[in-house]
Design a protein around this motif. Structure first.
Motif, PDB file in Angstrom:
ATOM      1  N   ARG A 118       0.834  -1.218   0.000  1.00 34.29           N
ATOM      2  CA  ARG A 118       0.000   0.000   0.000  1.00 34.29           C
ATOM      3  C   ARG A 118       0.863   1.260   0.000  1.00 34.29           C
ATOM      4  N   ALA A 119       2.081   1.128   0.542  1.00 31.27           N
ATOM      5  CA  ALA A 119       3.003   2.268   0.580  1.00 31.27           C
ATOM      6  C   ALA A 119       3.835   2.363  -0.705  1.00 31.27           C
ATOM      7  N   GLY A 120       3.469   1.530  -1.692  1.00 32.93           N
ATOM      8  CA  GLY A 120       4.119   1.644  -2.999  1.00 32.93           C
ATOM      9  C   GLY A 120       5.233   0.660  -3.273  1.00 32.93           C
ATOM     10  N   GLN A 121       5.489  -0.270  -2.333  1.00 35.27           N
ATOM     11  CA  GLN A 121       6.551  -1.246  -2.562  1.00 35.27           C
ATOM     12  C   GLN A 121       6.046  -2.364  -3.482  1.00 35.27           C
ATOM     13  N   ILE A 122       6.808  -2.682  -4.510  1.00 39.29           N
ATOM     14  CA  ILE A 122       6.375  -3.662  -5.511  1.00 39.29           C
ATOM     15  C   ILE A 122       7.150  -4.971  -5.422  1.00 39.29           C
ATOM     16  N   ILE A 123       8.475  -4.882  -5.162  1.00 38.89           N
ATOM     17  CA  ILE A 123       9.336  -6.081  -5.211  1.00 38.89           C
ATOM     18  C   ILE A 123       9.563  -6.625  -3.800  1.00 38.89           C
ATOM     19  N   PHE A 124       9.306  -7.922  -3.649  1.00 36.69           N
ATOM     20  CA  PHE A 124       9.513  -8.586  -2.366  1.00 36.69           C
ATOM     21  C   PHE A 124      10.430  -9.780  -2.552  1.00 36.69           C
ATOM     22  N   GLY A 125      11.377  -9.954  -1.641  1.00 37.18           N
ATOM     23  CA  GLY A 125      12.333 -11.054  -1.711  1.00 37.18           C
ATOM     24  C   GLY A 125      12.074 -12.070  -0.630  1.00 37.18           C
ATOM     25  N   GLU A 126      12.064 -13.336  -1.014  1.00 40.10           N
ATOM     26  CA  GLU A 126      11.828 -14.425  -0.061  1.00 40.10           C
ATOM     27  C   GLU A 126      12.973 -15.430  -0.112  1.00 40.10           C
ATOM     28  N   ASN A 127      13.207 -16.091   1.023  1.00 38.54           N
ATOM     29  CA  ASN A 127      14.297 -17.068   1.142  1.00 38.54           C
ATOM     30  C   ASN A 127      13.828 -18.513   1.137  1.00 38.54           C
ATOM     31  N   TYR A 128      12.542 -18.723   1.394  1.00 36.24           N
ATOM     32  CA  TYR A 128      12.046 -20.086   1.551  1.00 36.24           C
ATOM     33  C   TYR A 128      10.948 -20.357   0.532  1.00 36.24           C
ATOM     34  N   VAL A 129      11.088 -21.479  -0.175  1.00 31.74           N
ATOM     35  CA  VAL A 129      10.213 -21.769  -1.311  1.00 31.74           C
ATOM     36  C   VAL A 129       8.753 -21.886  -0.890  1.00 31.74           C
ATOM     37  N   GLN A 130       8.484 -22.696   0.126  1.00 26.88           N
ATOM     38  CA  GLN A 130       7.085 -22.908   0.522  1.00 26.88           C
ATOM     39  C   GLN A 130       6.438 -21.613   0.996  1.00 26.88           C
ATOM     40  N   GLU A 131       7.216 -20.812   1.722  1.00 24.07           N
ATOM     41  CA  GLU A 131       6.688 -19.544   2.231  1.00 24.07           C
ATOM     42  C   GLU A 131       6.358 -18.596   1.070  1.00 24.07           C
ATOM     43  N   LEU A 132       7.249 -18.523   0.097  1.00 21.90           N
ATOM     44  CA  LEU A 132       6.994 -17.660  -1.058  1.00 21.90           C
ATOM     45  C   LEU A 132       5.745 -18.115  -1.807  1.00 21.90           C
ATOM     46  N   ALA A 133       5.638 -19.414  -2.052  1.00 27.66           N
ATOM     47  CA  ALA A 133       4.489 -19.938  -2.805  1.00 27.66           C
ATOM     48  C   ALA A 133       3.182 -19.644  -2.081  1.00 27.66           C
ATOM     49  N   ALA A 134       3.184 -19.808  -0.763  1.00 26.22           N
ATOM     50  CA  ALA A 134       1.965 -19.555   0.020  1.00 26.22           C
ATOM     51  C   ALA A 134       1.591 -18.079  -0.019  1.00 26.22           C
ATOM     52  N   LYS A 135       2.577 -17.214   0.118  1.00 26.68           N
ATOM     53  CA  LYS A 135       2.303 -15.773   0.105  1.00 26.68           C
ATOM     54  C   LYS A 135       1.820 -15.329  -1.273  1.00 26.68           C
ATOM     55  N   ALA A 136       2.465 -15.827  -2.310  1.00 29.13           N
ATOM     56  CA  ALA A 136       2.071 -15.450  -3.673  1.00 29.13           C
ATOM     57  C   ALA A 136       0.625 -15.866  -3.958  1.00 29.13           C
ATOM     58  N   ALA A 137       0.222 -17.025  -3.404  1.00 34.74           N
ATOM     59  CA  ALA A 137      -1.153 -17.508  -3.607  1.00 34.74           C
ATOM     60  C   ALA A 137      -2.155 -16.676  -2.809  1.00 34.74           C
ATOM     61  N   SER A 138      -1.703 -16.072  -1.699  1.00 34.63           N
ATOM     62  CA  SER A 138      -2.615 -15.339  -0.817  1.00 34.63           C
ATOM     63  C   SER A 138      -2.788 -13.882  -1.203  1.00 34.63           C
TER      64      SER A 138
END
Length: 227
Positions: free
Chosen positions: A47-67
């Motif tokens: 909401r504050a304008g940030q577009i790029i997010f970096g993740e270190n763990y595959v399952q966590e990234l996949a879950a967040k991307a789906a949510s």
């Protein structure tokens, strides 16, 4: 201080560091390192304008991307096991941490199944630390040459994690060395390879990294606070 306020602070510091180096601040992209952070923090940063997010763990990234349905850009920045690549295929726009040919092969295979290509950075263990991933400085050029022959992977630059220093100036020589290595590889003019990206610098030292040529800075704690 809110996440939005911290983001504004970081953007201002990026601008100042770029100006000091005579660089265009728009040439530097901020990767918000959101590993282990709750979805609410990511939504607030978005909401504050940030577009790029970096993740270190595959399952966590996949879950967040789906949510999160917002048009975010996900980068994978952690150590990546080849058997986990299939869960990232098509989800991330950049993998920062390719440190061996077998991993690049699997990325090419999985993205090829989607009829797409994946942009990657070659991770270099610039300080030769035993505890860190990354190809050696001497092995980087050959690794880039080998990856360039794969059909569904595009090398876009280099990434490093220097040793930790209390003083950010301690990391500066390692950033300068990665830039030198990038220039050396670029001079080889390997077909399909671009050395446009340098992923280096974190919360404690990103200003020094920018002054040495970083195009992607990976900042977590300075945005989201201490874990």
């Amino acid at each position: 201080m809110s996440i939005a306020q911290r983001l504004n602070q970081i953007r201002s510091r990026i601008g100042d560091a770029a100006a000091k180096a005579g660089r265009d601040p728009h040439a530097i992209r901020l990767v918000a390192v959101s590993k282990t952070r709750p979805l609410e923090d990511i939504v607030e940063a978005c909401r504050a304008g940030q577009i790029i997010f970096g993740e270190n763990y595959v399952q966590e990234l996949a879950a967040k991307a789906a949510s999160i349905g917002d048009p975010l850009e996900w980068h994978f920045i952690g150590h990546l096991q080849s058997n986990k690549v299939k869960y990232l295929a098509g989800l991330v726009s950049l993998v920062h941490s390719v440190d061996r040919f077998s991993l690049a092969e699997e990325i090419s295979r999985q993205w090829g199944r989607l009829g797409r290509s994946c942009d990657v950075l070659v991770q270099v263990n610039i300080a030769g630390e035993a505890t860190k991933s990354g190809t050696t400085e001497t092995g980087a050029l050959q690794l880039v040459r080998d990856i360039a022959l794969l059909p569904n992977v595009r090398v876009r630059g280099l990434m490093t994690m220097p040793p930790f220093f209390d003083d950010p100036e301690g990391a500066r020589p390692y950033f300068a060395e990665l830039k030198r290595l990038s220039d050396l590889i670029a001079a080889e003019a390997i077909p399909g390879v671009e050395m446009g990206e340098l992923s280096m610098g974190m919360s404690g030292d990103f200003e020094a990294a920018i002054q040495e040529g970083a195009t992607l800075v990976r900042v977590g704690t300075a945005i989201f606070g201490e874990r």
